[in-house]
Design a protein around this motif. Structure first.
Motif, short mmCIF file in Angstrom:
data_model
loop_
_atom_site.label_atom_id
_atom_site.label_comp_id
_atom_site.label_asym_id
_atom_site.label_seq_id
_atom_site.Cartn_x
_atom_site.Cartn_y
_atom_site.Cartn_z
N UNK A 82 34.03 45.14 38.12
CA UNK A 82 33.63 46.54 37.54
C UNK A 82 32.63 46.09 36.42
N UNK A 83 31.57 46.94 36.34
CA UNK A 83 30.68 46.69 35.22
C UNK A 83 30.70 48.13 34.31
N UNK A 84 31.14 47.65 33.07
CA UNK A 84 31.32 48.57 32.19
C UNK A 84 30.43 48.34 30.87
N UNK A 136 40.24 51.12 32.68
CA UNK A 136 39.99 50.63 34.01
C UNK A 136 41.16 49.88 34.61
N UNK A 137 41.15 49.95 35.99
CA UNK A 137 42.39 49.52 36.69
C UNK A 137 42.03 48.85 37.91
N UNK A 193 31.39 43.11 31.99
CA UNK A 193 32.16 42.75 33.44
C UNK A 193 33.55 42.59 33.29
N UNK A 194 34.38 43.09 33.95
CA UNK A 194 35.87 43.09 34.10
C UNK A 194 36.07 42.48 35.82
N UNK A 249 38.25 53.83 37.83
CA UNK A 249 37.61 53.99 36.51
C UNK A 249 37.16 55.72 36.61
N UNK A 250 37.33 56.11 35.58
CA UNK A 250 36.75 57.85 35.67
C UNK A 250 37.66 58.71 36.75
N UNK A 251 38.94 58.21 37.02
CA UNK A 251 39.53 58.87 37.88
C UNK A 251 38.89 58.69 39.52
#
Length: 100
Positions: free
Chosen positions: A68-70, A14-15, A53-54, A27-29
């Motif tokens: 970002x939820x992952x 993730x970025x 969560x990030x 995320x995921x391009x």
């Protein structure tokens, strides 16, 4: 992930990025614009592993800018990239009071 892959182009990385005077997450391009009020002088990354969560954080205001939820699948390894500017990293710091 492989060294040949770019961070944010797969489901295991993730970025948060800043380019052309705009913030984004990837995320995921898939790139998602991150809307900001103003331009923070300092940002941080807050990880809540258990909740998946990030977060990108405005350090001076003590507020979360974007999440970002992952579903994390294992240990995480931070990566930083810098093309033009200054990078200062800290670890083992207390969570800012405004984010608790």
């Amino acid at each position: 992930m492989s060294r040949d892959e770019c961070v944010g182009t797969n489901s295991s990385s993730w970025v948060f990025g800043y380019a052309q005077r705009k913030w984004f997450s990837m995320m995921n391009n898939k790139t998602v614009p991150v809307s900001l009020v103003g331009k923070p002088d300092r940002v941080g990354i807050l990880l809540d592993y258990e909740e998946g969560v990030l977060s990108l954080v405005d350090v001076d205001r003590g507020s979360i800018i974007h999440n970002i939820r992952v579903k994390f699948k294992g240990p995480l390894c931070p990566a930083f990239g810098l093309w033009d500017g200054e990078l200062l990293t800290h670890s083992d710091l207390e969570e800012p009071a405004g984010l608790k």
